[in-house]
Scaffold this motif. Structure first.
Motif, PDB file in Angstrom:
ATOM      1  N   ALA A   9       7.747  -0.151  -7.163  1.00 37.61           N
ATOM      2  CA  ALA A   9       6.640  -0.641  -7.995  1.00 37.61           C
ATOM      3  C   ALA A   9       6.594  -2.156  -8.023  1.00 37.61           C
ATOM      4  CB  ALA A   9       6.771  -0.084  -9.412  1.00 37.61           C
ATOM      5  N   LYS A  47      -4.571  -2.721  -4.030  1.00 41.01           N
ATOM      6  CA  LYS A  47      -5.183  -1.739  -4.929  1.00 41.01           C
ATOM      7  C   LYS A  47      -5.288  -0.354  -4.297  1.00 41.01           C
ATOM      8  CE  LYS A  47      -5.931  -4.905  -8.030  1.00 41.01           C
ATOM      9  NZ  LYS A  47      -5.112  -4.941  -9.265  1.00 41.01           N
ATOM     10  N   ARG A  63       0.834  -1.207   0.000  1.00 37.48           N
ATOM     11  CA  ARG A  63       0.000   0.000   0.000  1.00 37.48           C
ATOM     12  C   ARG A  63       0.867   1.255   0.000  1.00 37.48           C
ATOM     13  NH1 ARG A  63      -4.548   0.158   4.406  1.00 37.48           N
ATOM     14  NH2 ARG A  63      -5.126   1.935   3.059  1.00 37.48           N
ATOM     15  N   ALA A 123       4.783  -3.222  -4.925  1.00 36.60           N
ATOM     16  CA  ALA A 123       3.342  -2.988  -5.076  1.00 36.60           C
ATOM     17  C   ALA A 123       2.706  -4.047  -5.959  1.00 36.60           C
ATOM     18  CB  ALA A 123       3.102  -1.591  -5.651  1.00 36.60           C
ATOM     19  N   ARG A 124       3.385  -4.377  -7.054  1.00 34.90           N
ATOM     20  CA  ARG A 124       2.854  -5.362  -7.993  1.00 34.90           C
ATOM     21  C   ARG A 124       2.781  -6.749  -7.350  1.00 34.90           C
ATOM     22  NH1 ARG A 124       5.623  -3.588 -11.786  1.00 34.90           N
ATOM     23  NH2 ARG A 124       7.440  -4.925 -11.471  1.00 34.90           N
ATOM     24  N   PRO A 165      -3.820   2.658  -1.969  1.00 36.95           N
ATOM     25  CA  PRO A 165      -2.628   3.202  -1.310  1.00 36.95           C
ATOM     26  C   PRO A 165      -2.973   3.782   0.063  1.00 36.95           C
ATOM     27  CG  PRO A 165      -3.428   4.750  -2.936  1.00 36.95           C
ATOM     28  CD  PRO A 165      -4.299   3.520  -3.061  1.00 36.95           C
ATOM     29  N   LEU A 192       2.570   1.863  -3.487  1.00 33.89           N
ATOM     30  CA  LEU A 192       1.724   2.407  -4.546  1.00 33.89           C
ATOM     31  C   LEU A 192       1.909   3.910  -4.715  1.00 33.89           C
ATOM     32  CD1 LEU A 192      -1.685   0.519  -4.080  1.00 33.89           C
ATOM     33  CD2 LEU A 192      -0.143   0.395  -6.039  1.00 33.89           C
TER      34      LEU A 192
END
Length: 437
Positions: free
Chosen positions: A186, A195, A175, A189-190, A197, A178
């Motif tokens: 990144a 979804k 989170r 996050a991936r 932040p 993001l």
């Protein structure tokens, strides 16, 4: 070609087109227009493309003499029968039969039919054709030179120590990630698949991001920013090739190991290429430890690191001077000149636009198997092209004397000509199945 991002410091040389991932840079222009690295790459590319344009396709070579020979044969047939005492009408009819029976339908279909069927089969295998003669050139290769970063490896970074990280920590770090613009963040996050932040995230350029969560400060960024230097150094001692990004929550610290992963079937594909008698080499602009690690994991014995665009094209040209037929597989702008210089070239769909435009073939997906498919289908197709040419020529060798002798009417000649075309088409359909050459 680097797998790890480079820290820009005072006095360091940077290039036009380099991606600045964090912070603000103040640069002084030292070269412009013809003096830039991009201009040098463009010049290398233009030179290589001009050299490659001299290649003559098999169909062109086969058709150069066919039409004049056929018309001269028909004319000589008419003259011969006239000299032999036949009437003008009968002589012309026999000449027409010769023209019909030698109609270049079978020869004209011999190669395009195979190319069409093979192109469809290659598309289903994840290969797109960028050049009309790519199949013919790919069929003769005996050496494949791979770039590493983005070619043998997947283009995106991934977290490799997922199993060692608590799920709640991973979710919270994702989170926070993001809100970061850094490619390594990144990747976190991936991998976390979150979804939403965190709100009110503050980014400190060059260091990381921070926010408040349930009364505690959470941070994601460099180990120094997160107070996780010891953990990061311990991880780097085990695997110096990874990039690290740290996460802290209160006094608790976690370090994520991030790297580009090899394509899942890369080792299997390279082994299959070797079993087909193809020499595999690795040529990369990345650092030596990273290239050595990849070469060892894939079983590639011939490799070079820290290679510039000019050195890449020079190496490909040196191989060609040795009589080698080279396929170059690369994805970066710096690979474009070498792609153009090779006998045939291939790029992944994730490659730069310049590399894709230069490459003869483009492959789809995350796997490397389409490279092997391109070789197998091309070799099969080339074999069928030669068979079809043989069928077309053999048909003419048998049928033309019969027509010249006046033993074939125009109708019989048309049926024979149609039959030869059907035979060539049926043989071309075999290109749908690639076999080991």
């Amino acid at each position: 070609g680097e797998t790890q991002y480079v820290k820009a410091e005072r006095g360091m040389q940077v290039y036009a087109g380099t991606l600045n991932i964090s912070g603000t840079l103040r640069v002084r222009v030292a070269a412009a227009a013809e003096g830039t690295l991009l201009s040098e790459i463009t010049k290398l590319l233009d030179h290589a493309l001009q050299a490659r344009s001299r290649y003559i396709r098999l169909a062109d070579r086969a058709s150069q003499l066919y039409a004049p020979v056929v018309h001269v044969t028909a004319l000589l047939t008419v003259i011969g029968w006239l000299i032999a005492g036949a009437g003008l009408h009968d002589s012309i009819v026999i000449g027409i039969a010769v023209l019909i029976i030698t109609c270049p339908c079978a020869l004209g279909l011999a190669i395009p039919a195979v190319q069409t069927v093979a192109a469809g089969a290659m598309f289903r295998a994840g290969v797109l054709l960028n050049s009309g003669d790519a199949i013919e050139r790919a069929a003769v290769i005996d050496t494949v030179v791979f770039d590493k970063t983005g070619t043998l490896t997947l283009p995106e970074l991934d977290v490799v120590n997922v199993a060692e990280i608590d799920a709640d920590t991973f979710h919270l770090a994702g989170r926070l990630a993001l809100a970061s613009h850094h490619p390594v963040a990144a990747a976190v996050a991936r991998a976390s698949a979150v979804k939403a932040p965190l709100p009110d995230v503050v980014e400190e350029p060059g260091r990381g991001v921070r926010a408040m969560f349930e009364g505690e400060e959470v941070r994601l960024g460099s180990p120094a920013f997160c107070g996780a230097d010891d953990l990061a150094n311990e991880l780097l001692a085990q695997d110096p090739e990874v990039s690290v990004v740290a996460f802290s929550r209160g006094g608790r610290h976690t370090v994520f190991a991030v790297r580009q992963l090899l394509r899942p079937d890369a080792a299997k594909t390279i082994d299959a290429l070797t079993n087909r008698g193809i020499v595999v080499e690795l040529l990369s602009g990345d650092r030596e430890p990273a290239v050595r690690h990849a070469a060892g994991a894939l079983g590639v014995n011939v490799w070079r690191a820290g290679v510039t665009p000019a050195e890449k094209i020079a190496h490909v040209e040196a191989l060609k001077r040795q009589g080698r037929k080279v396929m170059m597989v690369g994805d970066g702008m710096n690979d474009a000149p070498a792609l153009a210089a090779a006998t045939v070239s291939m790029s992944p769909i994730s490659a730069t636009h310049l590399s894709q435009a230069t490459a003869d073939l483009v492959f789809l997906g995350k796997e490397l198997a389409p490279v092997l498919a391109a070789v197998d289908y091309s070799r099969k197709a080339m074999s069928l092209m030669r068979e079809n040419l043989g069928l077309a020529i053999g048909y003419n060798v048998l049928a033309v004397p019969i027509a010249i002798a006046g033993l074939a009417t125009p109708l019989i000649a048309a049926l024979a000509m149609s039959g030869s075309s059907v035979l060539v088409m049926l043989n071309a359909m075999r290109a749908r199945r690639a076999g080991r050459a």
